[in-house]
Design a protein around this motif. Structure first.
Motif, PDB file in Angstrom:
ATOM      1  N   ASN A   1     -17.007   8.952   3.543  1.00  0.00           N
ATOM      2  CA  ASN A   1     -16.146   8.715   2.138  1.00  0.00           C
ATOM      3  C   ASN A   1     -15.062   9.841   1.991  1.00  0.00           C
ATOM      4  O   ASN A   1     -15.296  10.291   0.767  1.00  0.00           O
ATOM      5  CB  ASN A   1     -17.235   8.744   0.971  1.00  0.00           C
TER       6      ASN A   1
ATOM      7  N   GLN B   1     -14.460   3.645  -0.863  1.00  0.00           N
ATOM      8  CA  GLN B   1     -14.182   4.810   0.095  1.00  0.00           C
ATOM      9  C   GLN B   1     -14.146   4.267   1.308  1.00  0.00           C
ATOM     10  O   GLN B   1     -14.646   3.598   1.922  1.00  0.00           O
ATOM     11  CB  GLN B   1     -15.122   5.714  -0.080  1.00  0.00           C
ATOM     12  N   TYR B   2     -13.193   4.843   2.301  1.00  0.00           N
ATOM     13  CA  TYR B   2     -12.926   4.322   3.637  1.00  0.00           C
ATOM     14  C   TYR B   2     -13.711   5.150   4.463  1.00  0.00           C
ATOM     15  O   TYR B   2     -14.281   6.285   4.131  1.00  0.00           O
ATOM     16  CB  TYR B   2     -11.444   4.793   4.049  1.00  0.00           C
TER      17      TYR B   2
ATOM     18  N   THR C   1      -9.684   6.928  -0.155  1.00  0.00           N
ATOM     19  CA  THR C   1      -9.189   5.604  -0.024  1.00  0.00           C
ATOM     20  C   THR C   1      -7.683   5.431  -0.168  1.00  0.00           C
ATOM     21  O   THR C   1      -7.110   6.592  -0.300  1.00  0.00           O
ATOM     22  CB  THR C   1      -9.892   4.652  -0.999  1.00  0.00           C
TER      23      THR C   1
ATOM     24  N   ASN D   1      -4.351   3.421  -1.978  1.00  0.00           N
ATOM     25  CA  ASN D   1      -4.021   2.682  -3.132  1.00  0.00           C
ATOM     26  C   ASN D   1      -3.007   1.453  -2.946  1.00  0.00           C
ATOM     27  O   ASN D   1      -1.922   1.836  -2.462  1.00  0.00           O
ATOM     28  CB  ASN D   1      -3.374   3.581  -4.419  1.00  0.00           C
TER      29      ASN D   1
ATOM     30  N   CYS E   1       0.779  -1.247  -0.025  1.00  0.00           N
ATOM     31  CA  CYS E   1       0.033   0.217   0.139  1.00  0.00           C
ATOM     32  C   CYS E   1       0.714   1.167  -0.141  1.00  0.00           C
ATOM     33  O   CYS E   1       1.975   1.451   0.715  1.00  0.00           O
ATOM     34  CB  CYS E   1      -0.966   0.145   1.284  1.00  0.00           C
TER      35      CYS E   1
ATOM     36  N   MET F   1     -10.478  -0.419  -3.617  1.00  0.00           N
ATOM     37  CA  MET F   1     -10.942  -0.508  -2.337  1.00  0.00           C
ATOM     38  C   MET F   1     -12.188   0.330  -2.465  1.00  0.00           C
ATOM     39  O   MET F   1     -11.684   1.644  -2.865  1.00  0.00           O
ATOM     40  CB  MET F   1     -10.252  -0.515  -1.105  1.00  0.00           C
TER      41      MET F   1
ATOM     42  N   GLU G   1      -4.531   8.760  -3.724  1.00  0.00           N
ATOM     43  CA  GLU G   1      -4.804   9.069  -2.331  1.00  0.00           C
ATOM     44  C   GLU G   1      -5.415  10.250  -1.831  1.00  0.00           C
ATOM     45  O   GLU G   1      -5.457  10.292  -0.741  1.00  0.00           O
ATOM     46  CB  GLU G   1      -3.678   8.172  -1.458  1.00  0.00           C
TER      47      GLU G   1
ATOM     48  N   ALA H   1     -11.490   0.309   4.695  1.00  0.00           N
ATOM     49  CA  ALA H   1     -12.623   0.026   3.920  1.00  0.00           C
ATOM     50  C   ALA H   1     -13.375  -1.364   4.594  1.00  0.00           C
ATOM     51  O   ALA H   1     -12.739  -1.887   5.565  1.00  0.00           O
ATOM     52  CB  ALA H   1     -12.229  -0.541   2.452  1.00  0.00           C
TER      53      ALA H   1
ATOM     54  N   GLU I   1     -12.607   3.084  -9.643  1.00  0.00           N
ATOM     55  CA  GLU I   1     -11.188   2.957  -9.022  1.00  0.00           C
ATOM     56  C   GLU I   1     -10.005   2.299 -10.016  1.00  0.00           C
ATOM     57  O   GLU I   1      -9.073   2.660  -9.759  1.00  0.00           O
ATOM     58  CB  GLU I   1     -11.403   2.580  -7.513  1.00  0.00           C
TER      59      GLU I   1
END
Length: 338
Positions: free
Chosen positions: A227, A145-146, A230, A232, A86, A143, A101, A206, A113
């Protein structure tokens, strides 16, 4: 007869060597356990083996070959042939892909994505930077959105983020920092312990990671729609190993990538469909953040982060504006076609 026997033995040995030369075995370094995040790697290995009749195989190791922060280093020295990492784990080593990111890019789904990541991976600046690590970008690990889980009272206002200790890496960490949060970049495998021990109040992940690493089991609430962005996480291969593949094996590898990603997307869609029932089962409150709060967060985080990133990249000789514009255009195209 003796001459014939020796000749037969020599032929048999020659044949054996030929078979051994045709076989390719790669070691693949990932971490944690098999989960939605690694399904494309598992599918890739399955497809490649099928297409080559078992001549090209991949041994996938979950933490047995390297620590997750050291996977790119392992690739660079040829300790293994393929790995996942990551960008936020070592931003100085993979500066180009950190454009993906940046907070609040506007990516709405995993297909988008994949589109923006693929475009950046093919940019000459990304290729050149990875070559410094003897690595070739193979495919992304898309992934959603966190969103954050936390304990105690839910964070529903921007002022609630002031002093909030949050596990968030890369651009996400910067985003929370811009509104008073205190980010820490502990690895995914360390997140549960950090939450349990009180090192962090909240964790940004996620959905699959909240499940896989157990943070959902510590949570009282989860933000459904914050959101902010995220991370990468590419899958890369060692360039020497890639170049040494036979034409057939390379074709098997490359042709399997789209199907592996399709499998990943389908698998993740199933996880998202059952997410609400997971929250209910674990007694986790689903928190909807008010649109004006999200807009306030975006205003504080998005533009400053983008401008700072572009300036930082340009100062290092990396085409930051060009990369950012590539993401915006690719995303607009992807949305137009969906």
């Amino acid at each position: 007869m003796k001459t014939i026997a020796v000749g037969g033995i020599a032929a048999a040995i020659s044949c054996t060597f030929a078979l051994e030369a045709a076989a390719t075995e790669w070691n693949v370094s990932v971490w944690g356990k098999r989960r939605a995040f690694t399904e494309h790697v598992e599918k890739l290995a399955e497809l490649v083996s099928e297409k080559t009749n078992g001549e090209f195989t991949m041994n996938i190791s979950y933490g047995g070959l390297s620590k997750n922060r050291e996977n790119l280093d392992g690739i660079s020295i040829g300790a293994f042939e393929m790995a996942q990492f990551c960008a936020g784990y070592h931003r100085d080593k993979n500066r180009v892909i950190t454009v993906l990111e940046l907070p609040f890019l506007g990516v709405e789904n995993l297909e988008q994505e994949v589109a923006v990541a693929s475009a950046v991976y093919q940019h000459p600046a990304a290729i050149e930077e990875m070559e410094q690590w003897n690595a070739k970008l193979l495919m992304t690990s898309p992934m959603p959105q966190y969103n954050i889980v936390g304990t105690g009272e839910p964070k529903t206002k921007l002022s609630d983020f002031e002093g909030m200790r949050v596990r968030a890496t890369g651009g996400l960490g910067k985003a929370f920092e811009s509104v008073g949060g205190v980010p820490t970049s502990v690895t995914a495998t360390e997140a549960y312990q950090a939450m349990e021990s009180g090192v962090v109040d909240t964790v940004a992940f996620a959905q699959h990671a909240h499940l896989s690493f157990g943070t959902i089991n510590q949570a009282d609430w989860w933000t459904a729609n914050l959101n902010p962005g995220t991370v990468n996480c590419p899958v890369v291969v060692n360039i020497d190993a890639y170049d040494s593949l036979s034409d057939d094996h390379r074709a098997a590898l490359e042709s399997s990538i789209p199907e592996a990603l399709d499998h990943y997307l389908a698998n993740y869609a199933e996880l998202l469909e059952r997410w609400d029932s997971v929250l209910e089962e674990k007694g986790v409150q689903k928190v909807e953040i008010a649109p004006d709060v999200i807009e306030e967060f975006r205003a504080a985080a998005a533009d400053p982060a983008r401008d700072a990133w572009i300036a930082d990249m340009e100062a290092q000789g990396i085409p930051g504006q060009e990369l950012y514009d590539l993401v915006v255009k690719t995303l607009a195209d992807a949305k137009g076609g969906s």
